[in-house]
Write an enzyme that holds these catalytic residues in place. Structure first.
Site, mmCIF file in Angstrom:
data_model
loop_
_atom_site.group_PDB
_atom_site.id
_atom_site.type_symbol
_atom_site.label_atom_id
_atom_site.label_comp_id
_atom_site.label_asym_id
_atom_site.label_seq_id
_atom_site.Cartn_x
_atom_site.Cartn_y
_atom_site.Cartn_z
ATOM 1 N N LYS A 1 0.832 -1.200 0.000
ATOM 2 C CA LYS A 1 0.000 0.000 0.000
ATOM 3 C C LYS A 1 0.870 1.254 0.000
ATOM 4 C CE LYS A 1 -3.859 -1.790 2.824
ATOM 5 N NZ LYS A 1 -4.974 -1.614 1.890
ATOM 6 N N ARG B 1 -10.455 -11.300 2.574
ATOM 7 C CA ARG B 1 -11.398 -12.305 2.074
ATOM 8 C C ARG B 1 -10.791 -13.701 2.097
ATOM 9 N NH1 ARG B 1 -12.039 -9.189 -3.512
ATOM 10 N NH2 ARG B 1 -11.735 -7.478 -2.052
HETATM 11 N N1 BES Z 1 -8.077 -3.574 4.818
HETATM 12 C C1 BES Z 1 -8.306 -3.176 3.488
HETATM 13 C C2 BES Z 1 -9.630 -2.417 3.313
HETATM 14 C C3 BES Z 1 -9.730 -1.072 3.959
HETATM 15 C C4 BES Z 1 -9.445 0.072 3.240
HETATM 16 C C5 BES Z 1 -10.169 -0.939 5.249
HETATM 17 C C6 BES Z 1 -9.577 1.310 3.837
HETATM 18 C C7 BES Z 1 -10.283 0.282 5.851
HETATM 19 C C8 BES Z 1 -9.996 1.415 5.141
HETATM 20 C C9 BES Z 1 -8.349 -4.400 2.590
HETATM 21 O O1 BES Z 1 -7.578 -5.473 2.958
HETATM 22 C C10 BES Z 1 -7.853 -3.965 1.253
HETATM 23 O O2 BES Z 1 -6.695 -3.656 1.149
HETATM 24 N N2 BES Z 1 -8.732 -3.962 0.260
HETATM 25 C C11 BES Z 1 -8.397 -3.561 -1.043
HETATM 26 C C12 BES Z 1 -8.979 -4.569 -1.995
HETATM 27 C C13 BES Z 1 -8.527 -4.403 -3.410
HETATM 28 C C14 BES Z 1 -7.078 -4.802 -3.546
HETATM 29 C C15 BES Z 1 -9.410 -5.236 -4.269
HETATM 30 C C16 BES Z 1 -9.012 -2.193 -1.303
HETATM 31 O O3 BES Z 1 -10.137 -1.961 -0.859
HETATM 32 O O4 BES Z 1 -8.345 -1.357 -1.899
HETATM 33 MN MN MN Z 2 -5.578 -5.332 2.189
#
Ligand code: BES
Ligand code: MN
Ligand code: ZN
Length: 466
Positions: free
Chosen positions: A248, A322
């Site tokens: 990230k 997931r």
């Molecule tokens: N933990 C994150 C989701 C999240 C984002 C929670 C912002 C709280 C605040 C999750 O694991 C994630 O990284 N999701 C990705 C999925 C994508 C790669 C399909 C996302 O939402 O960007």
């Molecule tokens: Mn994630």
């Protein structure tokens, strides 16, 4: 903060008397009517306050007039916000003892009154070397005692969850969550890496591979004889989400210690469940690990096999939640429960859709989902139903495995829901995406910045209402 139910709150010797006022009406306090309402035209709009001194003329040193807005628009949710507002004001002026005169408000509001006061009372200052003790010590109120005591327990569970989610990832590790679970006095089983391997949890374990922290699969059980129902609650327990190899950017990683907020919620619920003694069996389940880009990390293109034998091609290592939930769902479905609810800070897409105002909810049974939405509404949370049409699975199709872990950017919350559904079997299931509601970057309503304990109030009330 201690809440004392009294016969006559106006007779209490205290630092502050809070008197409520509906818009356009008068208060039950002469002083407030004379100096605030008549003289300064305080209208009692919702959320407005007016502070008055009493110059030693009364047993209370100051009066805070608390606007409740229009009487016909008043409801328990407004009660909660208003009591939170009053407590915040009391803290500002460093009032230690506060009496409430809630005239014209029925005792039915006692639960949300208490929730608001206790949610506002929360702070997270354990890492401050200088602690400012601005807390209110005692609250006096004329109220329904049973409702006050019930709300105290729910609020304690929320604070428990908020403390855990606010805790830095360096301390709130999977092992630490497991240790906390073991201390709750419930029947608890912790599965380590090897045992998870034996159970075939290839999806969960893949996420854990890049971290030096050992993964822990946590199963807590609250049981009663002849339960009316059996429920499993699952909480996403990523103690830190760096994104993995699909790392990230800094701004997105900053709050990712909160990626175990749902696990914290489950622990919070389980921490008070015995005190409520509900006649339902409740399983609390957490697949806890870190998502890190270490040298053994799982990689884009890898193919994993989940507990139910389904294969998953990794499209993005940042869609880790997931994967951990997939194995947790398989595990929960094998328990033979009637209902499974999973909560997760799952998708940024859910946050884009609903902001911090509501969590997204999806499921395979409309009546079950509706019940949860209704319970949330009465508990002070908001759940908003999102669709789970098969269409969303299209983009998850893989050429070489049963599915990919990510697909199209569009409709990301529903796509994630469709992914999870592939691991649900023969049970009523709901999925609640709390990505937007679990952790606030600025204060909102009764909450300060940081963890909110999302899900705790609703799950507890749902369990208690069975
Ligand atoms: N933990 C994150 C989701 C999240 C984002 C929670 C912002 C709280 C605040 C999750 O694991 C994630 O990284 N999701 C990705 C999925 C994508 C790669 C399909 C996302 O939402 O960007
Ligand atoms: Mn994630
Ligand atoms: Zn995550």
């Amino acid at each position: 903060m201690e809440i004392k139910v009294v016969e006559n709150s106006k007779s209490i010797n205290c630092d502050l008397l809070v008197v409520s006022m509906f818009e356009g009406e008068k208060t039950s306090c002469e002083l407030a009517n004379k100096y605030a309402v008549d003289e300064d035209k305080f209208e009692g709009k919702f959320g407005e306050t007016y502070l008055l001194p009493t110059y030693g003329q009364e047993v209370y040193r100051k009066v805070l007039v608390l606007g409740l807005g229009k009487k016909e628009e008043f409801n328990p949710n407004k009660m909660r916000e208003a009591s939170a507002k009053a407590i915040k004001k009391a803290m500002q002026i460093e009032a230690k003892t506060v009496a409430f005169s809630l005239d014209g408000i029925e005792f039915d509001y006692s639960e949300q009154f208490t929730m608001g006061a206790l949610i506002a009372d929360y702070s997270f200052d354990k890492y401050k070397s200088e602690k400012k003790d601005k807390k209110v010590k005692e609250v006096y109120v004329q109220a329904n005692e049973a409702m006050v005591r019930k709300a105290e327990k729910i609020a304690a569970a929320m604070s428990f969850a908020r403390n855990l989610a606010n805790e830095p990832a360096q301390f709130a590790t999977p092992s630490e969550l497991a240790a906390i679970a073991c201390d709750l006095g419930l029947e608890t089983k912790i599965y380590d890496r090897e045992e998870c391997e034996h159970m075939g949890m290839g999806a969960f374990l893949a996420v854990a591979k890049g971290s030096a922290q050992e993964p822990k699969f946590i199963h807590m059980k609250y049981s009663v004889e002849n339960p009316k129902k059996r429920i499993a609650i699952i909480g996403k327990g990523i103690t830190f989400d760096s994104g993995g190899l699909d790392i990230k950017p800094p701004s997105s990683m900053l709050t990712m210690k909160d990626d175990m907020s749902a696990a914290a919620c489950v622990l919070g619920v389980m921490s008070v469940i015995k005190e409520f003694n509900p006649q339902v069996e409740v399983h609390g389940i957490i697949a806890a690990c870190e998502n890190m880009p270490g040298c053994s990390a799982y990689k884009p293109g890898d193919i994993l096999t989940a507990k139910n034998g389904k294969t998953i091609e990794i499209d993005n290592t940042d869609a880790e939640g997931r994967l951990t939930l997939a194995d947790a769902l398989c595990y929960a479905c094998e328990l033979g429960v009637d209902e499974v609810v999973d909560l997760a800070t799952l998708t940024g897409a859910c946050m884009v859709a609903l902001g911090t105002a509501a969590a997204g909810i999806m499921g395979n049974d409309d009546e079950f989902v509706s019940k949860l939405i209704d319970t949330a509404q009465r508990s002070g949370e908001r759940y908003w139903k999102l669709p789970l049409w098969d269409d969303y699975f299209e983009s998850l199709k893989s050429d070489i495995a049963d599915m990919k872990n990510t697909g199209s950017r569009w409709g990301g919350a529903s796509t994630a829901g469709c992914f999870l559904q592939k691991f649900v079997k023969d049970v009523k299931w709901a999925h609640i995406d709390i990505a937007g509601t679990a952790f606030l970057e600025k204060p909102q309503k009764e909450f300060i910045k940081g963890a909110t304990g999302a899900g705790v109030r609703t799950l507890l009330n749902y369990i208690l209402e069975q």
